[in-house]
Design a protein around this motif. Structure first.
Motif, PDB file in Angstrom:
ATOM      1  N   GLN A  52      54.216  20.290  19.491  1.00 15.49           N
ATOM      2  CA  GLN A  52      54.288  20.794  18.117  1.00 15.49           C
ATOM      3  C   GLN A  52      53.344  21.972  17.920  1.00 15.49           C
ATOM      4  OE1 GLN A  52      54.233  17.551  19.154  1.00 15.49           O
ATOM      5  NE2 GLN A  52      54.594  16.172  17.413  1.00 15.49           N
ATOM      6  N   TRP A 105      54.422  25.851  16.855  1.00 14.79           N
ATOM      7  CA  TRP A 105      53.837  26.602  15.746  1.00 14.79           C
ATOM      8  C   TRP A 105      53.124  27.859  16.242  1.00 14.79           C
ATOM      9  CZ3 TRP A 105      55.088  26.271  10.904  1.00 14.79           C
ATOM     10  CH2 TRP A 105      55.580  25.070  10.386  1.00 14.79           C
ATOM     11  N   GLU A 163      60.151  21.118  14.386  1.00 17.67           N
ATOM     12  CA  GLU A 163      58.897  20.577  14.905  1.00 17.67           C
ATOM     13  C   GLU A 163      59.046  19.107  15.303  1.00 17.67           C
ATOM     14  OE1 GLU A 163      55.685  18.278  12.831  1.00 17.67           O
ATOM     15  OE2 GLU A 163      55.334  20.328  12.136  1.00 17.67           O
TER      16      GLU A 163
END
Length: 455
Positions: free
Chosen positions: A441, A445, A220
């Protein structure tokens, strides 16, 4: 998770239990609002699901072609937590072989690298060619007269392919081709690794060490987190190794791609005579930009470069000018970085400094030194990052935090920050005007949650 759910569990390739499905639905809803549960950073069931549904389904980086240049060369590598032999067989084809004998499962290769035509199991002596084919056993004429040799070779990854020297493998027989999986990331790999026909090579073996954090923190971070540099690496600015660390967020920007891939881009950092990619004349003179298309050349000639990326799930890159001393020669250094899971609370970090085959030895040495000084077991950037990532497993295991705590991923949402689409971007993907955002990010995810929820 209650005991009944654990028995239904996420082991193997079956359907996820209801509790896990509900949690992943919550993750996806939270991400739309810029939030994320800390449970994702430390949970045994999530970790098991990642091994089953991400590392067996996605294309995963396993090495560079320069590490196995000749027939018989091999190195040991990992996909998830499974150990494989990455080998170039006698015909020159690249193979990825599970490092377990199919007789009683003992590892057949016990050296980290080498050159051999065969692998012999130490338990009962079964022999395999470096292509993975079964090739004999002690007293074969008496013990295995009718064995089906085609059936009992080492288990192979069904797909192995490379792009710009980077070797990837996928354990899913039904996987899309590598280039389709990489998508527009290929465009950026060209402007990093494809500047001449000679290409780059790994400068020795990858550095490896254990980090007490979850592997996803590294992935990330490199997909889009330039915001942390001004804080986590502030001491480097104080001593002059980063001339102005506020530029890490005010001048860099994001490029978001499909598939969970993402990049951090930078404008030109060094003045003349440093040219394309901030390389000095003795290196740029070896480049052939005619290999690239018009937009790729425009990207480089405009002074842009890629300082970091993540290819989903766990391959990242760092590339920037650096030195081992304040005021020293600023050599561009390039490192491939991989976040190898070792349970939910730690990962093994692999780091490959890369150098140009066409560059003078003096520049390559300076580049390597700067790479090790920056990122590596004792790297000055590395120490800062790996310390702060330790918080993930702590809060992930916290009974109090898991009740209702959410991690904030809201930067760049709904006008909260100076973060707009970059107009007239010459490359693929969605480019931003700054790094004051966490879009990359959030998308990483999102891809992670979709991969876990897929059948």
């Amino acid at each position: 998770m209650v005991a009944a759910d654990r028995q239904a569990g996420t082991g193997g390739y079956g359907s996820l239990n209801g509790t896990m499905q509900a949690f992943l639905s919550e993750v996806q809803k939270d991400l739309a609002q810029g939030m994320l549960s800390p449970r994702v950073l430390n949970d045994p069931d999530i970790h098991r699901a990642e091994l089953d549904r991400i590392f067996t389904k996605c294309w995963v980086f396993v090495g560079h072609v320069s590490e196995i240049p000749s027939p018989g060369d091999y190195v040991l590598r990992y996909v998830g937590e499974d150990q494989f032999i990455l080998a170039r067989d006698e015909q020159g084809e690249i193979q990825l072989l599970l490092n377990n004998c199919v007789h009683r499962a003992s590892p057949v290769c016990r050296a980290e690298k080498g050159n051999t035509s065969h692998f012999r199991c130490p338990y009962h002596g079964w022999i395999y060619k470096n292509s993975g084919e079964w090739n004999g056993a002690p007293h074969r004429a008496k013990a295995y007269r009718t064995i089906d040799t085609a059936r009992w070779g080492l288990r192979k990854a069904p797909h192995v392919d490379s792009y710009q020297g980077l070797i990837f493998a996928c354990l899913d027989p039904d996987a899309v081709p590598l280039r389709e999986y990489l998508g527009d990331m290929c465009w950026y790999l060209d402007v990093i690794f494809g500047l001449n026909e000679q290409g780059m090579r790994a400068a020795g073996d990858p550095h490896r060490w254990i980090v007490p954090a979850n592997w996803k923190s590294g992935a990330e971070n490199f997909v889009g987190d330039a915001y942390h540099v001004q804080s986590a690496h502030s001491s480097l600015g104080d001593i002059g190794l980063i001339p102005d660390n506020s530029k890490s967020v005010t001048e860099t920007f994001h490029i978001a791609l499909e598939g969970g891939h993402g990049l951090i881009a930078i404008p030109k950092a060094l003045p003349e005579p440093f040219g394309v990619g901030n390389y000095p004349p003795e290196v740029t003179s070896t480049f052939d930009l005619d290999r690239l298309d018009d937009d790729q050349r425009a990207f480089l000639e405009s002074g842009y470069g890629v300082v970091g990326f993540t290819i989903f799930p766990n391959l990242s890159l760092f590339q920037a000018p650096g030195s081992t001393e304040v005021g020293g020669f600023p050599a561009v250094n390039t490192s491939l970085r991989q976040w190898q899971p070792r349970g939910p609370e730690q990962f093994e970090l692999w780091n490959w400094p890369m150098v140009w085959n066409s560059a003078p030895p003096e520049f390559n040495q300076a580049s390597y030194d700067a790479a090790v000084f920056s990122f590596g077991p004792s790297g000055v950037f590395e120490q800062d990052d790996t310390v702060v990532w330790r918080g993930g497993p702590m809060v992930g295991r916290s009974a109090f935090a898991r009740q209702d705590m959410k991690l904030n991923f809201q930067m760049g949402l709904d006008g909260m920050s100076d973060y707009e689409p970059r107009p007239d971007w010459m490359g693929p993907g969605e480019a931003s005007t700054s790094a004051f955002g966490e879009r990359n990010q959030r998308r990483w995810w999102q891809r992670w949650s979709e991969a876990l929820a897929s059948s």
